[in-house]
Design an enzyme around this catalytic site. Structure first.
Site, mmCIF file in Angstrom:
data_model
loop_
_atom_site.group_PDB
_atom_site.id
_atom_site.type_symbol
_atom_site.label_atom_id
_atom_site.label_comp_id
_atom_site.label_asym_id
_atom_site.label_seq_id
_atom_site.Cartn_x
_atom_site.Cartn_y
_atom_site.Cartn_z
ATOM 1 N N SER A 556 35.335 -21.631 -96.522
ATOM 2 C CA SER A 556 35.227 -22.318 -95.239
ATOM 3 C C SER A 556 36.312 -23.393 -95.155
ATOM 4 C CB SER A 556 33.821 -22.897 -95.066
ATOM 5 O OG SER A 556 33.605 -23.351 -93.756
ATOM 6 N N HIS A 672 28.444 -16.503 -92.007
ATOM 7 C CA HIS A 672 29.377 -17.433 -92.635
ATOM 8 C C HIS A 672 29.159 -17.525 -94.138
ATOM 9 C CE1 HIS A 672 32.379 -20.466 -92.767
ATOM 10 N NE2 HIS A 672 31.560 -21.424 -93.138
#
Length: 698
Positions: A556, A672
């Protein structure tokens, strides 16, 4: 009080398409932003095939994957529970329950080594019956009766949820109950027949960040279209949300407006008139309520009258007194140069406050007696990471306490505020042999002279010859602190092979509070990257490792960090693992939730801000004549937070400029987090460790 989920997957795809039309910048790889476009997916499948063939052929891959799956599916994992009514609920995944089960038990049963559980929702059975790849995203149950819940289910692990009302007694979904179609957003109980709802209401109802802009009140038995508007944010806001804080007999209806990622407003809604009253705290401050008390965390220095409260403090005052205009606070926490507030939790009579002291936790409890606040330090293990969660704030002072560090399997205790006594309920087994492994803390000096700490986990007495395979992990953003914890996958996948593991506490994180975070915001972002480079150079100077043996990993925002490390200092690394990353910082604010992060990185559409972003944006800084180290990219098609186009385009750009020794794997589902179930998690972890072993060990 954080931004909640918003926006349908279809809308996300449309947003990506609109973004492509708005600004292309002559990008030849823009077609890879078409998340589910057949041409793009054909490219993904082709890259996946190459990477899988290469890494699955690595010696020991099958054993490695099996080891990691054994950990994830282990029946000896701690089944963390949350008290809902008279029962203790847990969500569990293992090899028999791939998607998982939501189950419950009693405290008496939970105390047993093998509790008897009652299944409430079998997600595997539900997914099969409905022909959906459901991923569990939690349940919000109505207090105090705890008879109905709002269950959030994700298709394939995306942030966007379907919300469905569930009857806890009947253990079934409520026919004609509250239902929200797939969207980022959600609902929150006000009473049995009324909910707050923030979702995709149609054109103009979402912010530029892709989250709900409008909060409504929805009555049972009426169509969603008839819900009445409670609050509207601006299109440029991040999100809005509404919820009820039910604490110690007090009920507060709270409306939250997220202006940017780091600024917000809070309003109290009168249950009778519906009138909103803004709680007048600075927009940088975060607040919560605990019984009659208002708790305020200023993220910048806050001057009230003649007194200035420091950023990172925890202040308390009476809710009623504050709303009446009084501004008198007690300080429950004041940060220091190497100390910061790590969190707090209320039981019935005490407020538990966690402090991060040089990146390890301490625990204090506060109590009001005769109008005075009193503090005592709770005796807990040192040099590790603690977690606290009240069992039932209204019913008593019990709380769950967890302790973990790099080498000590996590333990879960039942404790009571007001006492140092505790009962150990559960403990992880030792998933790897830590015999002869030591933990040490060090500091590197960054480019501007700042001392940056890091943890080193290594075999005792490693040779100072610079030849030790070393994995350096970092994040450095959003005020998130990286702290010691028992990572079984790191132990089994890396430490057990004789590798050295290093955890970097660079600026941008929350290790030393808001100041440590804000030191690397926007135009100062390079400081975080300089910190990471300094740690690598310190490891090399101490002869722990060398560039040939030094690998790095992050996901991320940490994936952005890895991309910057690849392009700024390719000479320092023997291997780079880049997971669910941001990489094209020219367009990040136009892709999915990217606009919400402009408070962290800046706005690339503003020339003055693109001037500093452009200096580190990895996608724009790839060069044809540089010798880059081997790279593994991993991402997920169903990630509707960080667009998979970042990883796709970076891979394509590197290939375009003639670079090889590149691998790419994209999970077609998983959100994610990269994976939707334990088998996918184990496989993706195995790919990363196999790659690192191949490049750094063999």
């Amino acid at each position: 009080m954080r931004a909640i989920k918003a926006m349908t997957m279809a809308a996300l795809m449309a947003a990506a398409t609109v973004a492509a039309q708005e600004r292309t910048d002559g990008d030849p790889h823009l077609w890879l932003e078409e998340v589910t476009g057949e041409t793009a997916l054909d490219w993904v499948r082709a890259r996946n095939k190459v990477s899988q063939a290469a890494l699955e052929a690595t010696p020991g891959f099958e054993r490695l994957e099996a080891d990691l799956l054994e950990i994830l599916d282990s029946d000896e994992k701690i089944p963390y529970v949350r008290k809902i009514g008279d029962h203790y609920y847990n969500f569990w995944q293992d090899r028999q329950h791939v998607r998982g089960i939501w189950r419950r038990t009693t405290l008496a049963e939970y105390r047993k080594p093998e509790p008897r559980w009652e299944t409430v929702i079998d997600l595997d059975a539900l997914a099969q019956a409905e022909d959906e790849n459901w991923v569990w995203h939690g349940a919000a149950c109505r207090k105090p009766d705890y008879d109905r819940c709002l269950v959030s289910l994700s298709r394939g692990g995306a942030d966007a949820d379907v919300t469905r009302e569930f009857d806890l007694a009947a253990k079934s979904f409520v026919e004609d109950g509250f239902f929200l179609p797939e969207a980022k957003g959600g609902a929150a109980w006000i009473d049995r027949d009324t909910v707050f709802v923030a979702t995709d209401f149609g054109e103009g109802s979402m912010t530029s960040s892709g989250y709900p802009r409008i909060l409504k009140l929805w009555k049972r038995g009426t169509p969603l279209a008839a819900a009445s508007t409670v609050f509207e944010g601006e299109p440029t806001d991040v999100s809005v949300a509404g919820f009820v804080a039910d604490t110690q007999g007090r009920r507060y209806q709270i409306v939250y407006r997220g202006i940017t990622f780091y600024t917000r407003q809070y309003f109290l809604r009168d249950a009778g008139s519906g009138e909103l009253t803004r709680v007048e705290v600075p927009e940088h401050a975060e607040l919560s309520v605990w019984g009659p008390w208002l708790l305020v965390e200023p993220k910048e220095d806050w001057t009230v009258g003649e007194h200035t409260w420091p950023q990172g403090a925890l202040l308390v005052t009476g809710v009623d007194e504050y709303l009446a205009g009084k501004r008198e606070f007690e300080v429950l926490y004041e940060p220091g140069p190497r100390k910061s507030l790590a969190g707090y939790e209320g039981t019935r009579d005490h407020l538990l406050v966690l402090e991060l002291d040089n990146v390890t936790d301490r625990l204090y409890e506060w109590k009001v007696q005769d109008g005075q606040w009193w503090r005592r330090r709770v005796a807990v293990p040192a040099l590790g990471n603690l977690g606290v969660e009240a069992v039932d704030e209204d019913a008593g002072n019990d709380y769950f306490l967890t302790y973990t560090d790099f080498l000590t399997p996590t333990s879960l205790y039942l404790a009571a505020s007001g006492s140092d006594g505790r009962e150990r309920l559960k403990e992880l087994p030792a998933y790897f042999d830590a015999t002869g492994v030591t933990v040490s803390q060090h500091e590197a000096v960054s480019k501007d002279g700042t001392r940056v700490p890091y943890f080193q986990v290594a075999p005792e007495g490693i040779a100072p010859d610079g030849d030790n395979p070393t994995l350096l992990y970092g994040y450095g953003g959003f005020e998130i602190a990286l702290t010691p914890s028992y990572a079984a996958s790191v132990g089994r996948g890396w430490l057990s092979q004789g590798g050295v593991y290093v955890l970097a506490n660079i600026r941008g994180g929350g290790e030393f509070g808001p100041a440590w975070h804000r030191a690397a915001l926007k135009h100062n972002r390079q400081r975080a990257y300089d910190d990471f480079i300094a740690i690598a150079q310190d490891l090399i100077a101490r002869k722990v490792t060398s560039p040939r043996r030094l690998g790095i990993q992050g996901g991320s925002n940490g994936g952005l960090l890895m991309g910057v490390m690849l392009t700024q200092r390719p000479d320092l690394w023997g291997a780079v693992v880049i997971q669910v990353p941001l990489l094209d910082m020219r367009r990040y604010n136009q892709l999915l939730a990217g606009a919400s992060w402009m408070g962290e990185y800046g706005n690339p559409d503003v020339p003055e801000e693109w001037a500093f972003i452009s200096k580190y944006s990895p996608y724009q800084n790839v060069k044809p004549d540089v010798d880059y180290p081997p790279v593994l990219f991993t991402t997920s098609t169903r990630d509707d937070r960080v667009h998979p186009g970042h990883a796709r385009k970076m891979m394509a750009r590197l290939i375009e400029l003639g670079h090889d020794d590149l691998l790419y794997y994209e999970n077609i589902e998983g959100g994610h987090g990269g994976a939707a179930n334990n088998a996918q998690r184990a496989y993706m972890q195995a790919l990363a460790y196999a790659f690192l072993r191949r490049e750094l060990v063999d």
